[in-house]
Design an enzyme around this catalytic site. Structure first.
Site, mmCIF file in Angstrom:
data_model
loop_
_atom_site.group_PDB
_atom_site.id
_atom_site.type_symbol
_atom_site.label_atom_id
_atom_site.label_comp_id
_atom_site.label_asym_id
_atom_site.label_seq_id
_atom_site.Cartn_x
_atom_site.Cartn_y
_atom_site.Cartn_z
ATOM 1 C CG HIS A 1 -0.754 3.902 9.161
ATOM 2 N ND1 HIS A 1 -1.678 4.579 8.407
ATOM 3 C CD2 HIS A 1 -1.092 2.586 9.095
ATOM 4 C CE1 HIS A 1 -2.553 3.706 7.896
ATOM 5 N NE2 HIS A 1 -2.222 2.496 8.294
ATOM 6 N NE ARG B 1 -0.702 3.803 3.693
ATOM 7 C CZ ARG B 1 -1.543 2.850 4.064
ATOM 8 N NH1 ARG B 1 -2.624 2.581 3.345
ATOM 9 N NH2 ARG B 1 -1.329 2.170 5.163
ATOM 10 C CG HIS C 1 -8.709 -7.788 4.269
ATOM 11 N ND1 HIS C 1 -7.681 -6.974 4.680
ATOM 12 C CD2 HIS C 1 -9.337 -8.175 5.407
ATOM 13 C CE1 HIS C 1 -7.690 -6.870 6.002
ATOM 14 N NE2 HIS C 1 -8.701 -7.584 6.468
ATOM 15 C CD GLU D 1 -6.032 -5.602 1.171
ATOM 16 O OE1 GLU D 1 -5.214 -4.735 1.481
ATOM 17 O OE2 GLU D 1 -6.291 -6.560 1.920
ATOM 18 C CG HIS E 1 -1.817 -1.164 1.373
ATOM 19 N ND1 HIS E 1 -3.112 -1.135 0.924
ATOM 20 C CD2 HIS E 1 -1.635 -2.398 1.890
ATOM 21 C CE1 HIS E 1 -3.698 -2.307 1.172
ATOM 22 N NE2 HIS E 1 -2.824 -3.093 1.762
ATOM 23 C CG ASP F 1 -1.329 -5.982 4.404
ATOM 24 O OD1 ASP F 1 -1.571 -5.031 3.633
ATOM 25 O OD2 ASP F 1 -2.110 -6.335 5.303
#
Ligand SMILES: [Zn+2]
Length: 446
Positions: A315, A64, A170, A142, A62, A311
């Site tokens: 953050h 972003r 997911h 996903e 991911h 995965d």
């Protein structure tokens, strides 16, 4: 006839389809052109004492971008990948805007083209599936099952299969989670996150997916029971078990597809680790028990878990430090996956054959990356050069993700020395490629 090679990688122990061999790799125009034999090339990389592995594929990241790029963007994410021996990533669709149609797909593609230093595929979300296929989506997903009703999910799976794409899932069931969240809302200890999203939520969701489709990839298995279900379904689908009442299966068994993945965090961490790391370990599906860790390792070793994927869900520390209900879910991991797993090989938790199978061979096959996944003549010259004796401790300040923290701080790992993509040195203790060197791996039909 003598070919004019561009580059040789010599003196290494090379992981080929027939195992480790002391041979030289000869590269021309970004492809592996010959293995072994005395040739000449103007450039040479000396891999003496090193292991040379196929470039690894992380099929679940991911990045972003577009979206909250302060957490990660294509340049920081792909630099982190290259430093960790990942030569191809597949980015997930929950960016901003979500990748649900051609326009959002092409926006992401533009961002990746401008800055990625590793090769990439892009998944489409469960939106305009035919359009996404034409735009070159690697798979659909996903698919966050807890965001859709049963009826929607059935329709999404059917349409995805009709388009000849794989649905990546997911698997967590919304109704169970809702019930648990209500019951547990007064608790504040981090472990409540694992209780609020129990094994049963994952199990029920996998059961439903298996009942609705035979064209599935189950993402990030977190529990032994989920793995049991997949193993049983495989037996039934291939006729080795007792067929149960269930979905209409493809008449042609060869067309059925069922694969699954596990993340390093579901192998190496469990609920006991909340004590030290608290809400930083909030991730979906959540961390489980040591028993689940053990069963997942076993599945990875036997190959009933097909692939490893990180995965990677970055953050910032200030976000992760919020209270357990408020903190965003997800941990970074694209850079640490191969290094941690190389160390697991050293500890005999995993054999090298399975590691390469789970990070190169099978992800290439599952996601249709035909030029990737092996050191053999004709494939892209994507290579990771590793010193198997150089064990280091993972330290966040030496990693390259914008996340700026890692759940694996202080753990032992074996970091790659060099990463080569299509015959160019992309990582050599520092970034060597220009932003935008990475290439899109999807096939665009329009
Ligand atoms: Zn994900």
């Amino acid at each position: 006839m003598d070919i004019n090679f561009d580059l040789a990688v010599s003196n290494g122990r090379v992981y080929t389809k027939s195992g480790l061999k002391s041979i030289d790799i000869w590269i021309k125009e970004g492809r592996i052109a010959a293995l072994g034999g005395p040739h000449r090339a103007p450039e040479r990389i000396d891999a003496k004492g090193m292991l040379v592995l196929p470039g690894c594929i992380d099929s679940h990241v991911h990045f972003r971008d577009p979206g909250p790029t302060y957490k990660e963007d294509w340049l920081s994410g792909s630099t982190s990948a290259a430093a960790g021996g990942i030569t191809t990533v597949i980015d997930q669709p929950n960016t901003d805007p979500r990748t649900l149609d051609r326009q959002s797909f092409e926006l992401k593609l533009e961002r990746a083209r401008a800055s990625s230093v590793v090769d990439y595929g892009i998944n489409g979300g469960p939106g305009k599936i035919e359009e996404l296929k034409k735009a070159g989506a690697q798979a659909i997903g996903e698919i966050f099952c807890y965001e859709h009703s049963d009826g929607e999910l059935e329709r999404i799976f059917a349409e995805t299969k009709r388009q000849g794409l794989l649905a990546t899932v997911h698997a967590e069931d919304d109704s169970i989670i809702k019930e648990m969240v209500t019951a547990l809302s007064s608790r504040q200890d981090p472990e409540v996150h694992s209780l609020a999203r129990p094994v049963e939520a994952e199990v029920r969701s996998i059961e439903k997916a298996l009942a609705w489709s035979d064209h599935l990839h189950i993402c990030h298995l977190s529990c032994g029971q989920g793995l049991n279900l997949i193993e049983r379904a495989r037996q039934e689908w291939t006729g080795e078990g007792n067929a149960t009442a269930g979905p209409k299966r493809s008449a042609n068994k060869a067309k059925m597809r069922l694969s699954c993945e596990v993340t390093p965090h579901h192998l190496l961490l469990n609920i006991g680790d909340y004590k030290k790391q608290g809400s930083f370990l909030k991730v979906n599906p959540p961390l489980r028990s040591q028993g689940d860790n053990d069963r997942l390792w076993e599945g990875l070793r036997t190959g009933s878990i097909d692939i490893l994927a990180s995965d990677h869900a970055p953050h910032l520390p200030e976000e992760k430090g919020e209270d357990i209900w408020e903190a965003p879910a997800g941990v970074p991991g694209v850079e640490t996956m191969l290094p941690l797993m190389l160390y697991a090989v050293r500890r005999n938790l995993l054999c090298l054959d399975r590691l390469v199978d789970a990070l190169a061979t099978r992800p290439a096959r599952i996601f249709g990356l035909a030029k990737k996944g092996a050191i053999s003549v004709g494939k892209d010259a994507d290579l990771v050069i590793v010193d198997p004796k150089r064990v280091v401790e993972i330290r966040a300040d030496r990693l390259h993700s914008r996340a700026d923290w890692t759940p694996y701080e202080g753990m032992n790992a074996i970091l790659p020395r060099m990463t080569i993509i299509r015959g160019s040195l992309v990582w050599d203790d520092d970034l060597m490629a220009r932003p935008g060197y990475g290439r899109f791996q999807g096939s665009q039909l329009h």
